[in-house]
Write a protein that holds these residues in place. Structure first.
Motif, PDB file in Angstrom:
ATOM      1  N   ASN A 140       0.741  -1.279   0.187  1.00 29.48           N
ATOM      2  CA  ASN A 140      -0.085   0.065  -0.089  1.00 29.48           C
ATOM      3  C   ASN A 140       0.877   1.185  -0.096  1.00 29.48           C
ATOM      4  O   ASN A 140       0.622   2.241   0.493  1.00 29.48           O
ATOM      5  N   LEU A 141       2.073   1.323  -0.696  1.00 24.30           N
ATOM      6  CA  LEU A 141       2.736   2.326  -0.580  1.00 24.30           C
ATOM      7  C   LEU A 141       3.102   2.480  -2.225  1.00 24.30           C
ATOM      8  O   LEU A 141       4.466   2.126  -2.657  1.00 24.30           O
ATOM      9  N   PRO A 142       2.345   2.993  -3.108  1.00 25.15           N
ATOM     10  CA  PRO A 142       2.655   3.087  -4.276  1.00 25.15           C
ATOM     11  C   PRO A 142       3.728   4.234  -4.429  1.00 25.15           C
ATOM     12  O   PRO A 142       4.115   5.073  -3.813  1.00 25.15           O
ATOM     13  N   GLU A 143       4.139   4.471  -5.921  1.00 23.81           N
ATOM     14  CA  GLU A 143       5.134   5.430  -6.087  1.00 23.81           C
ATOM     15  C   GLU A 143       4.679   6.744  -5.610  1.00 23.81           C
ATOM     16  O   GLU A 143       3.548   7.125  -6.117  1.00 23.81           O
ATOM     17  N   TYR A 144       5.488   7.495  -5.358  1.00 24.15           N
ATOM     18  CA  TYR A 144       5.440   9.111  -4.954  1.00 24.15           C
ATOM     19  C   TYR A 144       4.433   9.037  -3.533  1.00 24.15           C
ATOM     20  O   TYR A 144       4.158  10.225  -3.345  1.00 24.15           O
ATOM     21  N   HIS A 145       4.190   7.796  -2.917  1.00 23.81           N
ATOM     22  CA  HIS A 145       3.546   7.886  -1.723  1.00 23.81           C
ATOM     23  C   HIS A 145       4.308   8.720  -0.746  1.00 23.81           C
ATOM     24  O   HIS A 145       5.410   8.394  -0.433  1.00 23.81           O
ATOM     25  N   PRO A 146       3.933   9.571   0.118  1.00 23.70           N
ATOM     26  CA  PRO A 146       4.504  10.273   1.141  1.00 23.70           C
ATOM     27  C   PRO A 146       5.163   9.508   2.305  1.00 23.70           C
ATOM     28  O   PRO A 146       6.142   9.700   2.823  1.00 23.70           O
ATOM     29  N   ALA A 147       4.605   8.370   2.372  1.00 24.46           N
ATOM     30  CA  ALA A 147       4.981   7.449   3.560  1.00 24.46           C
ATOM     31  C   ALA A 147       6.292   6.853   3.130  1.00 24.46           C
ATOM     32  O   ALA A 147       6.990   6.188   4.166  1.00 24.46           O
ATOM     33  N   ARG A 148       6.621   7.005   1.781  1.00 25.70           N
ATOM     34  CA  ARG A 148       7.915   6.196   1.809  1.00 25.70           C
ATOM     35  C   ARG A 148       9.193   7.065   2.293  1.00 25.70           C
ATOM     36  O   ARG A 148      10.165   6.454   2.504  1.00 25.70           O
ATOM     37  N   ASP A 149       8.901   8.261   2.450  1.00 26.22           N
ATOM     38  CA  ASP A 149       9.997   9.150   3.087  1.00 26.22           C
ATOM     39  C   ASP A 149      10.095   8.615   4.621  1.00 26.22           C
ATOM     40  O   ASP A 149      10.990   9.255   5.237  1.00 26.22           O
ATOM     41  N   MET A 150       9.311   7.856   5.111  1.00 20.13           N
ATOM     42  CA  MET A 150       9.476   7.407   6.434  1.00 20.13           C
ATOM     43  C   MET A 150      10.733   6.595   6.403  1.00 20.13           C
ATOM     44  O   MET A 150      11.380   6.398   7.652  1.00 20.13           O
ATOM     45  N   GLN A 151      11.193   5.956   5.577  1.00 22.68           N
ATOM     46  CA  GLN A 151      12.135   5.108   5.490  1.00 22.68           C
ATOM     47  C   GLN A 151      13.178   5.254   4.435  1.00 22.68           C
ATOM     48  O   GLN A 151      13.150   5.412   3.262  1.00 22.68           O
ATOM     49  N   ASP A 152      14.661   5.744   5.002  1.00 21.86           N
ATOM     50  CA  ASP A 152      15.555   6.104   4.049  1.00 21.86           C
ATOM     51  C   ASP A 152      16.105   5.071   3.350  1.00 21.86           C
ATOM     52  O   ASP A 152      16.626   4.324   4.313  1.00 21.86           O
ATOM     53  N   THR A 153      15.767   4.758   2.126  1.00 21.26           N
ATOM     54  CA  THR A 153      16.180   3.574   1.550  1.00 21.26           C
ATOM     55  C   THR A 153      17.642   3.619   0.903  1.00 21.26           C
ATOM     56  O   THR A 153      17.800   4.435   0.156  1.00 21.26           O
ATOM     57  N   PHE A 154      18.146   2.211   0.895  1.00 17.60           N
ATOM     58  CA  PHE A 154      19.431   2.052   0.064  1.00 17.60           C
ATOM     59  C   PHE A 154      18.985   1.404  -1.424  1.00 17.60           C
ATOM     60  O   PHE A 154      18.415   0.539  -1.688  1.00 17.60           O
ATOM     61  N   PHE A 155      18.948   2.390  -2.446  1.00 16.18           N
ATOM     62  CA  PHE A 155      18.573   1.992  -3.621  1.00 16.18           C
ATOM     63  C   PHE A 155      19.987   1.261  -4.566  1.00 16.18           C
ATOM     64  O   PHE A 155      21.014   1.648  -4.375  1.00 16.18           O
ATOM     65  N   ILE A 156      19.698   0.384  -5.356  1.00 16.56           N
ATOM     66  CA  ILE A 156      20.657  -0.176  -6.278  1.00 16.56           C
ATOM     67  C   ILE A 156      20.956   0.922  -7.345  1.00 16.56           C
ATOM     68  O   ILE A 156      20.037   1.253  -8.093  1.00 16.56           O
ATOM     69  N   GLN A 157      22.089   1.594  -7.571  1.00 16.29           N
ATOM     70  CA  GLN A 157      22.132   2.736  -8.451  1.00 16.29           C
ATOM     71  C   GLN A 157      21.931   2.250  -9.989  1.00 16.29           C
ATOM     72  O   GLN A 157      21.352   3.047 -10.552  1.00 16.29           O
ATOM     73  N   THR A 158      22.398   1.161 -10.343  1.00 19.96           N
ATOM     74  CA  THR A 158      22.280   0.684 -11.668  1.00 19.96           C
ATOM     75  C   THR A 158      20.963   0.344 -11.950  1.00 19.96           C
ATOM     76  O   THR A 158      20.349   0.374 -13.052  1.00 19.96           O
ATOM     77  N   ASN A 159      19.829   0.191 -11.046  1.00 18.73           N
ATOM     78  CA  ASN A 159      18.527  -0.201 -11.274  1.00 18.73           C
ATOM     79  C   ASN A 159      17.542   0.162  -9.924  1.00 18.73           C
ATOM     80  O   ASN A 159      17.765  -0.238  -9.071  1.00 18.73           O
ATOM     81  N   PRO A 160      17.047   1.583 -10.368  1.00 13.76           N
ATOM     82  CA  PRO A 160      16.144   2.172  -9.195  1.00 13.76           C
ATOM     83  C   PRO A 160      15.117   1.166  -8.509  1.00 13.76           C
ATOM     84  O   PRO A 160      14.290   1.642  -7.852  1.00 13.76           O
ATOM     85  N   ASP A 161      14.657   0.208  -9.333  1.00 17.34           N
ATOM     86  CA  ASP A 161      13.579  -0.654  -8.838  1.00 17.34           C
ATOM     87  C   ASP A 161      14.107  -1.842  -7.877  1.00 17.34           C
ATOM     88  O   ASP A 161      13.538  -2.464  -7.273  1.00 17.34           O
ATOM     89  N   ILE A 162      15.436  -1.826  -7.886  1.00 15.50           N
ATOM     90  CA  ILE A 162      16.010  -2.774  -6.947  1.00 15.50           C
ATOM     91  C   ILE A 162      16.581  -1.986  -5.707  1.00 15.50           C
ATOM     92  O   ILE A 162      17.334  -1.140  -5.897  1.00 15.50           O
ATOM     93  N   LEU A 163      16.331  -2.688  -4.480  1.00 15.87           N
ATOM     94  CA  LEU A 163      16.965  -1.945  -3.215  1.00 15.87           C
ATOM     95  C   LEU A 163      17.186  -2.918  -2.242  1.00 15.87           C
ATOM     96  O   LEU A 163      16.947  -4.037  -2.363  1.00 15.87           O
TER      97      LEU A 163
END
Length: 339
Positions: A140-163
């Motif tokens: 229930n956290l679609p893209e651009y959902h403000p609640a995503r900011d509650m978790q500072d995420t480590f994204f894989i730089q070569t693929n922003p869909d992988i973390l």
């Protein structure tokens, strides 16, 4: 005469012995009062002046070679005797076996797993490198959902869909996708968040999240489950649930256990209130069930999550979370007697 000394140097360096008596005979031959070295030193006065320097250097070399050989042979023979005595004496007490130690994280995790396994929960695991769907969108956290900011995420730089997963809720999503209700599972594991490292927080830590999906599951079932856990884990039966917000549960709550105010430490860790927050929980949002292929009109469920590190620090009075990942043997040896 110098050539004769050089022959003795080579002989001294090559000398071998099987017994201490042979070593002592060698020592007397070269280093005794009537040994060859004293004889060569006595002949020093008859050496020509232009050869005295070379002659003296050769004598010093011979003396050092003889002394080094005596010391090396004595040490080797002593070690050989010690080894023979150690293994040859069958009446000698056996060497003490070092007791291993479990890591405090493993101790607490195993305790939590044991408590929930006794009431029917199994253990599920998943990958630490996740995709956006399982870590966010399905919860229930679609893209651009403000609640995503509650978790500072480590994204894989070569693929922003992988973390790197930010919670073990992603394991629950995978479990719901591959299993039909009734579901009763806990998901322990390591998670990652891009946070500043300090005595109370780290960029990686450990969680245990629980999930129960079945027909007619209510908030009362959730509270009773958590009541059982806190009593078994902490020996504390008084809990309270405070309204909170999590995108994947509705309603949501924070769970506090009444720790008491009996010691100075109790005052410090509860900030003088006696209450200690230990986890978050709530009823699974119907959208999450539908995202995972479960009919939300037929089934309902609850979920909860807690930090293993914080509980370990609490139970074992560990003042700095960084100690849990620094592999300091002096710290880890304190847990040798723990299961």
């Amino acid at each position: 005469m110098i050539d004769k000394i050089k022959e003795h140097i080579a002989e001294a360096k090559a000398f071998k012995a099987q017994t201490k008596e042979e070593v002592e005979a060698f020592r007397i031959k070269y280093l005794g009062k009537k040994g060859l070295l004293n004889q060569f030193f006595a002949d020093f006065k008859s050496v020509a002046n232009d050869q005295k320097k070379e002659y003296g250097q050769a004598l010093n070399t011979l003396k050092k070679a003889a002394e080094d050989r005596v010391n090396d042979l004595k040490e080797a023979l002593d070690k050989k005797e010690d080894t023979k005595g150690y293994y040859g004496d069958l009446s000698r007490p056996g060497a003490a076996i070092e007791i291993g130690a479990r890591h405090p994280i493993s101790i607490v995790k195993n305790q939590i797993i044991d408590i929930f396994s006794r009431i029917g929960f199994n253990v599920s695991e998943g990958p630490e490198i996740e995709d956006d769907w399982h870590n966010f969108t399905a919860l229930n956290l679609p893209e651009y959902h403000p609640a995503r900011d509650m978790q500072d995420t480590f994204f894989i730089q070569t693929n922003p869909d992988i973390l790197l997963r930010t919670h073990t809720s992603s394991v629950q999503v995978r479990y719901m996708e591959n299993n039909k209700p009734p579901i009763r599972t806990i998901s322990p594991g390591r998670v990652y968040r891009n946070e500043a490292i300090s005595a109370r927080s780290h960029c990686f830590f450990h969680q245990v999240e629980g999930l129960y999906i079945d027909k007619d599951v209510s908030f009362a079932d959730l509270k009773q489950t958590l009541q059982h856990f806190t009593t078994e884990m902490f020996g504390k039966s008084k809990i309270r649930l405070r309204p909170s917000y999590f995108p994947f549960t509705e309603p949501s709550a924070e769970v506090d256990v009444y720790w008491g105010l009996e010691t100075d430490i109790d005052y410090r860790i509860t900030k003088g209130t006696g209450w200690l927050e230990i986890m978050g929980c709530g009823m699974v949002d119907p959208n999450v069930l539908e995202n995972c292929g479960i009919d939300s009109k037929t089934y309902s469920g609850f979920a909860f999550g807690m930090g293993i590190d914080r509980i370990a620090m609490l139970l074992h009075q560990i003042g700095d979370i960084r100690l849990l990942s620094e592999n300091d043997v002096r710290f880890l040896e304190q847990f040798k007697s723990a299961l």
